[in-house]
Design a protein around this motif. Structure first.
Motif, PDB file in Angstrom:
ATOM      1  N   GLY A  51     -30.527  94.750   5.247  1.00 46.56           N
ATOM      2  CA  GLY A  51     -31.903  95.023   4.803  1.00 46.56           C
ATOM      3  C   GLY A  51     -31.989  96.120   3.755  1.00 46.56           C
ATOM      4  N   ASN A  62     -28.531  90.033  16.034  1.00 46.21           N
ATOM      5  CA  ASN A  62     -29.400  89.515  14.959  1.00 46.21           C
ATOM      6  C   ASN A  62     -28.588  88.778  13.903  1.00 46.21           C
ATOM      7  N   GLN A 111     -29.392  92.418  10.582  1.00 47.14           N
ATOM      8  CA  GLN A 111     -30.593  92.448   9.739  1.00 47.14           C
ATOM      9  C   GLN A 111     -30.800  93.831   9.129  1.00 47.14           C
TER      10      GLN A 111
END
Ligand SMILES: O=C(O)CCC(=O)C(=O)O
Ligand SMILES: [Fe+2]
Length: 373
Positions: free
Chosen positions: A63, A90, A59
């Protein structure tokens, strides 16, 4: 081998020999499973945090551009250019889907051999550009001097006939079949997303238009998604043999889940390190195809599987591959943009596999070196 694109995929030949089955029937002895000293694993296995494969938070990597994202990118770039291995947390593969596949694998592998062999016969279409057959295998390829202490079931996850045959064999009733198929679909979907996202980022680090390349060579490879369930039974002499000898996988990327028992070993700077099990993470490695495509920037991860005396070990491996029409060669887009000379000669994947697979099972892994110019 990998859908098999790893070693475990040599299903057809393996089933004729049925190494583990032959052992349980008394036709092979433990002596037959002893490997040359140079291929054996040292015990005890040591887990060290300082000497481990890096953990990437997907993530954060995907991101916003900030320090954390840069840090993850740095970790990733270093991992793929050195040992070719990292773990991802994740990630998009649902834990419930993994649990479901794992529990069905445990049930299936503990069923009578005759039942397992029902899934050994060729069924479903061949998979991937390597013409791998899905099915159950519990042996080494013919003529291989190394006897392997493991069994596997390779599922062609996008082939409806194959999935139905497997679901019928593994499940007690229609409701369970539905649950199993649903888990397989969710697993494959999450796996494809994870693998494609990672390939995108990695191609971008080479300064390439990732979407253009993935569309040209990879997307739509619906025959390519293979989910391999693996089982390594307890072995009375783990120090004299191993589950899989050292090898690299013949694919773009491998994504692997291992249970809490552990045994996966990765070669880092010439030393073997044991990957500490983390059931919430997926272990990812670069495969031979990516090493060749990247003209040696990314390294195909050398790995092997250690056994243990007391416990069964289970893992689930999936191999991300280009489409069937793909030719194994350094990416022309990369060579053009960098003016580099190709470090590998080109080859049809199925020929490459024939060339390297046998050597690996002879205990003489060479991987992409057979293609070096
Ligand atoms: O079971 C594992 O941990 C590794 C399996 C593997 O390397 C393979 O199937 O190629
Ligand atoms: Fe492998």
């Amino acid at each position: 081998m990998s859908v098999p694109l790893t070693m475990a995929e040599e299903g057809e030949a393996g089933c004729e020999r049925e190494s583990l089955a032959a052992y349980s029937r008394g036709k092979l002895s433990l002596k037959d499973f002893e490997w040359p000293q140079s291929l054996r694993v040292s015990f005890p296995l040591v887990y060290s945090d300082s000497q481990s494969i890096p953990e990437i938070d997907l993530q954060a990597l995907l991101g916003q551009q900030n320090d954390k994202q840069q840090q993850q990118l740095q970790l990733l770039s270093e991992a793929v250019s050195t040992c070719g291995f990292f773990q991802v947390v994740n990630h998009p593969i649902p834990a419930s889907a993994i649990r479901c596949l794992d529990s069905h694998a445990r049930k299936f592998f503990s069923s009578p051999l005759q039942r397992k062999l029902e899934l050994a016969k060729a069924f479903g279409r061949m998979m991937t550009e390597f013409d791998i057959r899905p099915g159950y295998t519990c042996g080494s390829p013919l003529e291989s001097p190394l006897k392997l202490w493991y069994e596997a079931l390779l599922i062609a996850a996008s082939d409806k006939d194959n999935v139905s045959a497997v679901a019928k064999c593994l499940c007690a009733d229609e409701e369970e079949e539905y649950t199993f198929k649903d888990a397989l679909e969710k697993f494959s979907f999450g796996f494809t997303k994870l693998a494609r996202d990672l390939c995108t980022i990695l191609l971008e680090t080479l300064g390439l238009d990732a979407n253009e390349i993935l569309e040209e060579y990879v997307d739509g490879n619906e025959q390519g998604v293979g989910v391999k369930l693996l089982h390594y039974p307890p072995c009375p002499q783990p120090e004299k043999t191993a589950g899989l000898p050292e090898h690299t996988d013949i694919c773009l990327l491998t994504v692997l889940w291992q249970d809490e028992v552990g045994g996966l070993q990765v070669c880092q700077d010439g030393c073997w390190i044991t990957v500490k099990p983390n059931v919430d993470a997926m272990v990812v490695n670069i495969g031979d195809i990516f090493q060749v495509c990247s003209n040696d920037r990314f390294k195909s991860g050398l790995h092997r599987v250690a056994l243990n005396k007391n416990e069964s070990r289970y893992s689930i491996a999936s191999f991300y591959n280009p489409r069937r029409d793909f030719k194994l060669t350094p990416l022309p887009q990369l060579l053009d943009s960098t003016n580099e000379a190709a470090k590998f000669r080109s080859m049809i994947p199925v020929e490459y596999r024939k060339l390297t697979f046998k050597e690996t099972f002879n205990g003489a892994w060479q991987g992409v070196n057979v293609l070096r110019c």
